[in-house]
Design a protein around this motif. Structure first.
Motif, PDB file in Angstrom:
ATOM      1  N   TYR A 163       1.499  28.263  36.684  1.00  0.00           N
ATOM      2  CA  TYR A 163       1.286  27.977  35.530  1.00  0.00           C
ATOM      3  C   TYR A 163       2.248  28.024  34.710  1.00  0.00           C
ATOM      4  CZ  TYR A 163       0.632  29.067  30.279  1.00  0.00           C
ATOM      5  OH  TYR A 163       0.358  28.823  28.879  1.00  0.00           O
ATOM      6  N   CYS A 164       3.012  27.174  33.933  1.00  0.00           N
ATOM      7  CA  CYS A 164       4.407  26.516  32.831  1.00  0.00           C
ATOM      8  C   CYS A 164       3.921  27.794  31.666  1.00  0.00           C
ATOM      9  CB  CYS A 164       4.894  25.507  33.179  1.00  0.00           C
ATOM     10  SG  CYS A 164       5.182  25.457  35.712  1.00  0.00           S
ATOM     11  N   PRO A 165       3.899  28.155  30.951  1.00  0.00           N
ATOM     12  CA  PRO A 165       4.008  28.430  29.284  1.00  0.00           C
ATOM     13  C   PRO A 165       4.566  27.866  28.852  1.00  0.00           C
ATOM     14  CG  PRO A 165       5.336  30.120  30.408  1.00  0.00           C
ATOM     15  CD  PRO A 165       5.311  29.312  31.765  1.00  0.00           C
ATOM     16  N   GLY A 166       5.393  26.597  28.648  1.00  0.00           N
ATOM     17  CA  GLY A 166       6.340  25.835  28.180  1.00  0.00           C
ATOM     18  C   GLY A 166       6.358  24.472  28.761  1.00  0.00           C
ATOM     19  N   GLU A 201      -6.337  28.552  16.432  1.00  0.00           N
ATOM     20  CA  GLU A 201      -7.072  27.300  16.989  1.00  0.00           C
ATOM     21  C   GLU A 201      -8.381  26.518  16.191  1.00  0.00           C
ATOM     22  OE1 GLU A 201      -6.331  27.616  21.754  1.00  0.00           O
ATOM     23  OE2 GLU A 201      -7.770  29.267  20.722  1.00  0.00           O
TER      24      GLU A 201
END
Length: 131
Positions: free
Chosen positions: A21-24, A101
């Motif tokens: 997972y890459c948050p950006g 959201e």
């Protein structure tokens, strides 16, 4: 085919792939609004077919979130605002969306598309502006 990126990810995961997972964002792109693009189509049938085909891979919460985030805005842009709210409500009731959201999706499902595009572009410019 619609949602081939999701389908690839689900098939890869079923075959044993692991993901990091890459948050950006790793890249930033823009989407032109040519009518020939699948992502511009307001027809939700291919998306519903994708969701049905991969139903066993989605939890109830994931299915509700997908319908809210992908299908509801399309229905709204197509002028089907009641159907958009119906697509959004299961995610709201189950709590899978944050209030922010929910408001963003509801606004994009209910605002006229031209205004929606202007708001999206304004937010994009302020969020991803180079330092």
């Amino acid at each position: 085919p619609k949602h081939e990126d999701f389908a690839f990810t689900l098939r890869a995961e079923a075959a044993g792939a692991t993901f990091i997972y890459c948050p950006g964002p790793l890249s930033v792109w823009t989407a032109d609004q040519q009518s020939a693009r699948l992502s511009v189509s307001l027809d939700t049938k291919p998306t519903e077919a994708f969701l049905e085909a991969y139903a066993p891979r989605f939890s109830d919460a994931a299915r509700a979130a997908f319908r809210a985030k992908v299908i509801a805005p399309r229905l709204g842009r197509a002028g089907r605002r009641r159907d958009a709210l119906r697509a959004l409500m299961p995610a709201v009731r189950s709590g899978v969306l944050t209030p922010a959201e929910t408001m963003r999706i509801a606004a994009f499902a209910l605002l006229p598309y031209g205004l929606q595009r202007n708001v999206r572009n304004w937010l994009y410019e302020r969020t991803w502006r180079a330092p």
